[in-house]
Design a protein around this motif. Structure first.
Motif, mmCIF file in Angstrom:
data_model
loop_
_atom_site.group_PDB
_atom_site.id
_atom_site.type_symbol
_atom_site.label_atom_id
_atom_site.label_comp_id
_atom_site.label_asym_id
_atom_site.label_seq_id
_atom_site.Cartn_x
_atom_site.Cartn_y
_atom_site.Cartn_z
ATOM 1 N N TYR A 191 -77.595 -8.742 -22.945
ATOM 2 C CA TYR A 191 -77.623 -9.219 -21.561
ATOM 3 C C TYR A 191 -78.863 -10.051 -21.244
ATOM 4 O O TYR A 191 -78.979 -10.570 -20.138
ATOM 5 N N LEU A 192 -79.765 -10.163 -22.198
ATOM 6 C CA LEU A 192 -80.984 -10.931 -21.972
ATOM 7 C C LEU A 192 -80.715 -12.424 -22.183
ATOM 8 O O LEU A 192 -80.218 -12.827 -23.238
ATOM 9 N N ASN A 193 -81.033 -13.227 -21.189
ATOM 10 C CA ASN A 193 -80.829 -14.677 -21.309
ATOM 11 C C ASN A 193 -81.615 -15.271 -22.467
ATOM 12 O O ASN A 193 -81.145 -16.206 -23.118
ATOM 13 N N ILE A 194 -82.794 -14.719 -22.748
ATOM 14 C CA ILE A 194 -83.577 -15.255 -23.867
ATOM 15 C C ILE A 194 -82.858 -15.026 -25.197
ATOM 16 O O ILE A 194 -82.936 -15.860 -26.093
ATOM 17 N N TRP A 195 -82.154 -13.913 -25.308
ATOM 18 C CA TRP A 195 -81.402 -13.657 -26.541
ATOM 19 C C TRP A 195 -80.210 -14.601 -26.629
ATOM 20 O O TRP A 195 -79.944 -15.184 -27.682
ATOM 21 N N LYS A 196 -79.509 -14.791 -25.513
ATOM 22 C CA LYS A 196 -78.351 -15.691 -25.500
ATOM 23 C C LYS A 196 -78.761 -17.114 -25.867
ATOM 24 O O LYS A 196 -78.090 -17.775 -26.670
ATOM 25 N N LEU A 197 -79.867 -17.584 -25.301
ATOM 26 C CA LEU A 197 -80.327 -18.936 -25.617
ATOM 27 C C LEU A 197 -80.803 -19.043 -27.067
ATOM 28 O O LEU A 197 -80.649 -20.083 -27.699
ATOM 29 N N SER A 198 -81.369 -17.962 -27.578
ATOM 30 C CA SER A 198 -81.827 -17.993 -28.973
ATOM 31 C C SER A 198 -80.641 -18.089 -29.936
ATOM 32 O O SER A 198 -80.763 -18.666 -31.019
ATOM 33 N N ILE A 199 -79.504 -17.558 -29.542
ATOM 34 C CA ILE A 199 -78.291 -17.701 -30.353
ATOM 35 C C ILE A 199 -77.872 -19.162 -30.398
ATOM 36 O O ILE A 199 -77.575 -19.714 -31.470
ATOM 37 N N ASN A 200 -77.855 -19.815 -29.236
ATOM 38 C CA ASN A 200 -77.495 -21.235 -29.186
ATOM 39 C C ASN A 200 -78.453 -22.087 -30.016
ATOM 40 O O ASN A 200 -78.027 -22.997 -30.734
ATOM 41 N N LEU A 201 -79.727 -21.783 -29.915
ATOM 42 C CA LEU A 201 -80.726 -22.513 -30.697
ATOM 43 C C LEU A 201 -80.485 -22.324 -32.191
ATOM 44 O O LEU A 201 -80.517 -23.285 -32.965
ATOM 45 N N ALA A 202 -80.212 -21.109 -32.604
ATOM 46 C CA ALA A 202 -79.966 -20.832 -34.018
ATOM 47 C C ALA A 202 -78.746 -21.596 -34.529
ATOM 48 O O ALA A 202 -78.775 -22.155 -35.629
#
Length: 117
Positions: free
Chosen positions: A7-18
Motif C-alpha cells: 500500500y506504500l506509494n514509494i513501493w508502487k513507484l519503485s516497481i514501475n521504475l524497476a
C-alpha cells in the motif's frame, strides 16, 4: 509500527521504475551483461526489496534504516544511468524519464522518512 508495503506509494513507484530499468537494459551490449546491465537491475530490485523488508520491521527506526538503503540504491542507480547514457546504451529521452522517476522517488522516500521521526 508495521506498514503493508503493497500500500506504500514509494513501493508502487519503485516497481514501475524497476520495470523501466529492465526494459531499458534489455538491449545493452552483451559485454555489459555482468557490468552496468546487471548493476542497474540489482539496484532496481534493491530499492523495492528494502522498502518491503523495512516495512516488516516493528520500529520506525528499523524501517528508516531500510529506507536509507533504498535511497543509497537510488543514488547508485542514478549514477549508472548517467554512465549508460554517456556510453550511448540508453537514449537521452529514456535516461531523462528514468532520472525523473528516480528523483521523484528520492523525494517521496525522504518525505516518508520525515513522518517516521
Amino acid at each position: 509500527m508495521k506498514h503493508n508495503f503493497k500500500y506504500l506509494n514509494i513501493w508502487k513507484l519503485s516497481i514501475n521504475l524497476a520495470v523501466d530499468v529492465y526494459e531499458e537494459t534489455e538491449n545493452f551490449p552483451k559485454s555489459e551483461g555482468f557490468g552496468l546491465k546487471s548493476q542497474l537491475r540489482r539496484c532496481a530490485v534493491s530499492v523495492r526489496s528494502n522498502i518491503a523488508e523495512g516495512s516488516s520491521r516493528t520500529s520506525n527506526k528499523d524501517l528508516n534504516r531500510f529506507l536509507e538503503y533504498s535511497q543509497g540504491s537510488l543514488y547508485e542507480m542514478q549514477t549508472q544511468i548517467i554512465i549508460s547514457t554517456k556510453r550511448k546504451f540508453i537514449l537521452e529521452e529514456s535516461s531523462e524519464n528514468i532520472e525523473n522517476q528516480i528523483t521523484e522517488l528520492q523525494k517521496m522516500v525522504s518525505g516518508f522518512q520525515k513522518t517516521l521521526l
